[in-house]
Motif scaffolding. Structure first.
Motif, PDB file in Angstrom:
ATOM      1  N   GLU A 145      -3.891   4.972   6.448  1.00 33.10           N
ATOM      2  CA  GLU A 145      -3.337   6.077   7.246  1.00 33.10           C
ATOM      3  C   GLU A 145      -1.950   5.709   7.784  1.00 33.10           C
ATOM      4  N   LYS A 146      -1.785   4.446   8.158  1.00 30.60           N
ATOM      5  CA  LYS A 146      -0.517   4.008   8.747  1.00 30.60           C
ATOM      6  C   LYS A 146       0.640   4.081   7.753  1.00 30.60           C
ATOM      7  N   ILE A 147       0.333   4.030   6.449  1.00 29.22           N
ATOM      8  CA  ILE A 147       1.398   4.139   5.446  1.00 29.22           C
ATOM      9  C   ILE A 147       1.374   5.520   4.781  1.00 29.22           C
ATOM     10  N   ASN A 148       0.669   6.458   5.427  1.00 28.54           N
ATOM     11  CA  ASN A 148       0.614   7.848   4.953  1.00 28.54           C
ATOM     12  C   ASN A 148       0.058   7.987   3.533  1.00 28.54           C
ATOM     13  N   ALA A 149      -0.912   7.137   3.213  1.00 32.04           N
ATOM     14  CA  ALA A 149      -1.512   7.187   1.880  1.00 32.04           C
ATOM     15  C   ALA A 149      -2.354   8.435   1.657  1.00 32.04           C
ATOM     16  N   PHE A 150      -2.728   9.110   2.767  1.00 33.52           N
ATOM     17  CA  PHE A 150      -3.552  10.313   2.654  1.00 33.52           C
ATOM     18  C   PHE A 150      -2.763  11.571   3.023  1.00 33.52           C
ATOM     19  N   ALA A 151      -1.444  11.499   2.898  1.00 32.62           N
ATOM     20  CA  ALA A 151      -0.599  12.614   3.342  1.00 32.62           C
ATOM     21  C   ALA A 151      -0.751  13.852   2.471  1.00 32.62           C
ATOM     22  N   THR A 152      -1.009  13.663   1.195  1.00 30.56           N
ATOM     23  CA  THR A 152      -1.110  14.798   0.271  1.00 30.56           C
ATOM     24  C   THR A 152      -2.379  14.666  -0.565  1.00 30.56           C
ATOM     25  N   PRO A 153      -2.832  15.761  -1.165  1.00 31.36           N
ATOM     26  CA  PRO A 153      -4.003  15.677  -2.054  1.00 31.36           C
ATOM     27  C   PRO A 153      -3.791  14.690  -3.198  1.00 31.36           C
ATOM     28  N   LEU A 154      -2.556  14.654  -3.743  1.00 35.76           N
ATOM     29  CA  LEU A 154      -2.289  13.758  -4.865  1.00 35.76           C
ATOM     30  C   LEU A 154      -2.360  12.294  -4.450  1.00 35.76           C
ATOM     31  N   SER A 155      -1.725  11.952  -3.330  1.00 37.74           N
ATOM     32  CA  SER A 155      -1.740  10.554  -2.889  1.00 37.74           C
ATOM     33  C   SER A 155      -3.157  10.112  -2.526  1.00 37.74           C
ATOM     34  N   THR A 156      -3.932  11.026  -1.939  1.00 39.14           N
ATOM     35  CA  THR A 156      -5.319  10.707  -1.604  1.00 39.14           C
ATOM     36  C   THR A 156      -6.150  10.518  -2.862  1.00 39.14           C
ATOM     37  N   ALA A 157      -5.883  11.339  -3.876  1.00 36.70           N
ATOM     38  CA  ALA A 157      -6.587  11.208  -5.153  1.00 36.70           C
ATOM     39  C   ALA A 157      -6.277   9.867  -5.810  1.00 36.70           C
ATOM     40  N   VAL A 158      -5.053   9.391  -5.649  1.00 34.16           N
ATOM     41  CA  VAL A 158      -4.672   8.087  -6.197  1.00 34.16           C
ATOM     42  C   VAL A 158      -5.465   6.975  -5.505  1.00 34.16           C
ATOM     43  N   VAL A 159      -5.564   7.060  -4.167  1.00 35.32           N
ATOM     44  CA  VAL A 159      -6.345   6.067  -3.423  1.00 35.32           C
ATOM     45  C   VAL A 159      -7.808   6.119  -3.857  1.00 35.32           C
ATOM     46  N   LEU A 160      -8.330   7.328  -4.023  1.00 30.94           N
ATOM     47  CA  LEU A 160      -9.713   7.486  -4.477  1.00 30.94           C
ATOM     48  C   LEU A 160      -9.903   6.861  -5.859  1.00 30.94           C
ATOM     49  N   ALA A 161      -8.922   7.051  -6.736  1.00 33.86           N
ATOM     50  CA  ALA A 161      -8.994   6.461  -8.086  1.00 33.86           C
ATOM     51  C   ALA A 161      -9.015   4.939  -8.016  1.00 33.86           C
ATOM     52  N   VAL A 162      -8.211   4.365  -7.123  1.00 32.05           N
ATOM     53  CA  VAL A 162      -8.200   2.911  -6.940  1.00 32.05           C
ATOM     54  C   VAL A 162      -9.551   2.439  -6.415  1.00 32.05           C
ATOM     55  N   ALA A 163     -10.122   3.205  -5.472  1.00 30.24           N
ATOM     56  CA  ALA A 163     -11.436   2.856  -4.929  1.00 30.24           C
ATOM     57  C   ALA A 163     -12.499   2.890  -6.026  1.00 30.24           C
ATOM     58  N   CYS A 164     -12.401   3.865  -6.917  1.00 31.03           N
ATOM     59  CA  CYS A 164     -13.342   3.959  -8.044  1.00 31.03           C
ATOM     60  C   CYS A 164     -13.172   2.768  -8.984  1.00 31.03           C
ATOM     61  N   ALA A 165     -11.924   2.356  -9.187  1.00 25.70           N
ATOM     62  CA  ALA A 165     -11.659   1.181 -10.039  1.00 25.70           C
ATOM     63  C   ALA A 165     -12.269  -0.076  -9.424  1.00 25.70           C
ATOM     64  N   LEU A 166     -12.161  -0.215  -8.104  1.00 23.36           N
ATOM     65  CA  LEU A 166     -12.792  -1.344  -7.417  1.00 23.36           C
ATOM     66  C   LEU A 166     -14.304  -1.287  -7.568  1.00 23.36           C
ATOM     67  N   PHE A 167     -14.852  -0.086  -7.444  1.00 23.21           N
ATOM     68  CA  PHE A 167     -16.290   0.120  -7.608  1.00 23.21           C
ATOM     69  C   PHE A 167     -16.738  -0.383  -8.979  1.00 23.21           C
ATOM     70  N   LEU A 168     -15.971  -0.099  -9.994  1.00 23.28           N
ATOM     71  CA  LEU A 168     -16.333  -0.447 -11.369  1.00 23.28           C
ATOM     72  C   LEU A 168     -15.971  -1.886 -11.735  1.00 23.28           C
ATOM     73  N   SER A 169     -15.261  -2.573 -10.851  1.00 24.52           N
ATOM     74  CA  SER A 169     -14.828  -3.941 -11.116  1.00 24.52           C
ATOM     75  C   SER A 169     -15.973  -4.930 -10.878  1.00 24.52           C
ATOM     76  N   PRO A 170     -15.839  -6.158 -11.359  1.00 24.18           N
ATOM     77  CA  PRO A 170     -16.870  -7.181 -11.112  1.00 24.18           C
ATOM     78  C   PRO A 170     -16.733  -7.867  -9.754  1.00 24.18           C
ATOM     79  N   LEU A 171     -15.793  -7.425  -8.936  1.00 23.96           N
ATOM     80  CA  LEU A 171     -15.552  -8.055  -7.640  1.00 23.96           C
ATOM     81  C   LEU A 171     -16.781  -7.915  -6.742  1.00 23.96           C
ATOM     82  N   ASN A 172     -17.294  -9.043  -6.264  1.00 25.62           N
ATOM     83  CA  ASN A 172     -18.488  -9.041  -5.432  1.00 25.62           C
ATOM     84  C   ASN A 172     -18.434 -10.156  -4.402  1.00 25.62           C
ATOM     85  N   THR A 173     -18.952  -9.879  -3.234  1.00 25.43           N
ATOM     86  CA  THR A 173     -19.170 -10.913  -2.225  1.00 25.43           C
ATOM     87  C   THR A 173     -20.226 -10.416  -1.242  1.00 25.43           C
ATOM     88  N   ARG A 174     -21.181 -11.252  -0.953  1.00 26.17           N
ATOM     89  CA  ARG A 174     -22.225 -10.880   0.014  1.00 26.17           C
ATOM     90  C   ARG A 174     -21.729 -11.024   1.452  1.00 26.17           C
TER      91      ARG A 174
END
Length: 336
Positions: A145-174
């Motif tokens: 929010e501090k860098i206005n990443a959610f200022a527009t639908p497009l920028s928010t969709a980009v963040v969501l896409a990155v979050a989905c990529a993280l979801f699909l990645s093998p990155l894990n930590t308990r």
């Protein structure tokens, strides 16, 4: 001045979904994740239905959290925001979660306890992982929010896409529910996106999406194995689609909405009551799964509501156990 009818209906719809999510959650912990928890049911219809709801249960809880966050998002005061989330999430987790771990280790008939007390809450305790993960998500969202990443639908969709990529990645930590935060983030952002940019859909669209989820799960079912949940594309797609479908359908139910208003208390406290009901019923000689599930469900839903009503009458207990803001107008000496 009365709230607009549309706002009342929206709140009723969201609280209804919260109530539904609570039922899904309590049922999960009654039945258990497998042969080592809950009723330890290993196969059959109850086992299968409980496992399949795993595609919806926590995604729906998180989707609603994101939706509600968008009503009052972070503005400018980072210190106040972090302090508020620490009070609301981490304080009850530390107190109630620790109490749960202690009781689990002392009371006969409960399921597995803590293996390493030195790692308590570093490795999350039982279902309290969700609270830790949600705190991480809030901090991440604040920074975005501090860098206005959610200022527009497009920028928010980009963040969501990155979050989905993280979801699909093998990155894990308990540690500190890091994997949980990665798992939940796309659903949180989806709920936030829907509310922030006023995405609407008809009941017909919702019904079609829900039917698509049912078909997908039916196709998946023969190869389904709950012990091998993966952060894969199928799980992500089904989870988000299920959340959107339930939101678009706009189901409203007064009793469920009343229950949904206590969703946080139910999440925090339900395990105490479901475990107690199971232990007591077994000692009374009641072993019928249907009877135990029904009575434990009532206990797991009603018990936390009673606890919430009691502790809310004391300014200290409401803060320590529910994470609510300390209110000097509420008595500090008496609860009853």
């Amino acid at each position: 001045m009365n709230a607009p009818k549309s706002l009342i209906n929206k709140d009723l719809r969201i609280d209804t979904l919260r109530g539904l999510a609570c039922i899904f959650l309590v049922l999960f912990h009654i039945i258990g994740a497998g042969s080592q928890s809950g009723l330890k049911i290993e196969d059959g219809l109850i086992r299968n239905m409980n496992d399949l709801l795993g595609y919806v249960r926590m995604p729906l809880f998180t989707f609603l959290s994101g939706f509600v966050y968008a009503i009052r998002p972070f503005s400018s005061d980072s210190g106040a925001f972090i302090k508020g989330k620490m009070r609301r999430l981490l304080l009850p987790m530390l107190i109630v979660g620790t109490l749960y771990a202690v009781i689990q280790s002392l009371v006969p008939g409960t399921n597995r306890g803590v293996d390493d007390w030195s790692m308590l809450h570093v490795l999350p305790v039982a279902h309290f992982w969700f609270v830790e993960a949600l705190f991480i998500i809030f901090i991440a969202v604040m920074l975005l929010e501090k860098i206005n990443a959610f200022a527009t639908p497009l920028s928010t969709a980009v963040v969501l896409a990155v979050a989905c990529a993280l979801f699909l990645s093998p990155l894990n930590t308990r540690y500190f529910a890091g994997s949980g935060a990665i798992y939940l983030l796309p659903y949180f952002l989806a709920g936030m996106y829907i509310n922030r940019f006023t995405i609407t859909g008809s009941r017909v669209v919702g019904a079609v999406l829900l039917a698509a989820v049912a078909v997908a799960l039916y196709i998946k079912y023969p190869q389904f194995n709950a012990s091998k949940y993966n952060r894969d594309f199928f799980e992500l797609l089904v989870g988000i689609t299920a959340c959107l479908s339930l939101y678009f359908i706009g189901f409203k139910h007064l009793a469920l909405s009343k229950l949904g208003q206590y969703s946080y208390a139910i999440y925090i406290f339900h395990v105490f009551f479901t475990a107690a009901c199971r232990i007591v019923l077994y000692r009374l000689g009641i072993h019928d799964d249907t009877m135990v599930i029904c009575l434990s469900l009532i206990g797991g839903l009603v018990g936390p509501v009673i606890i919430a009503l009691i502790v809310d009458k004391n300014s200290y207990s409401r803060t320590l156990l529910l994470g609510k803001r300390f209110d000097k107008r509420i008595p500090t000496a008496r609860v009853f």
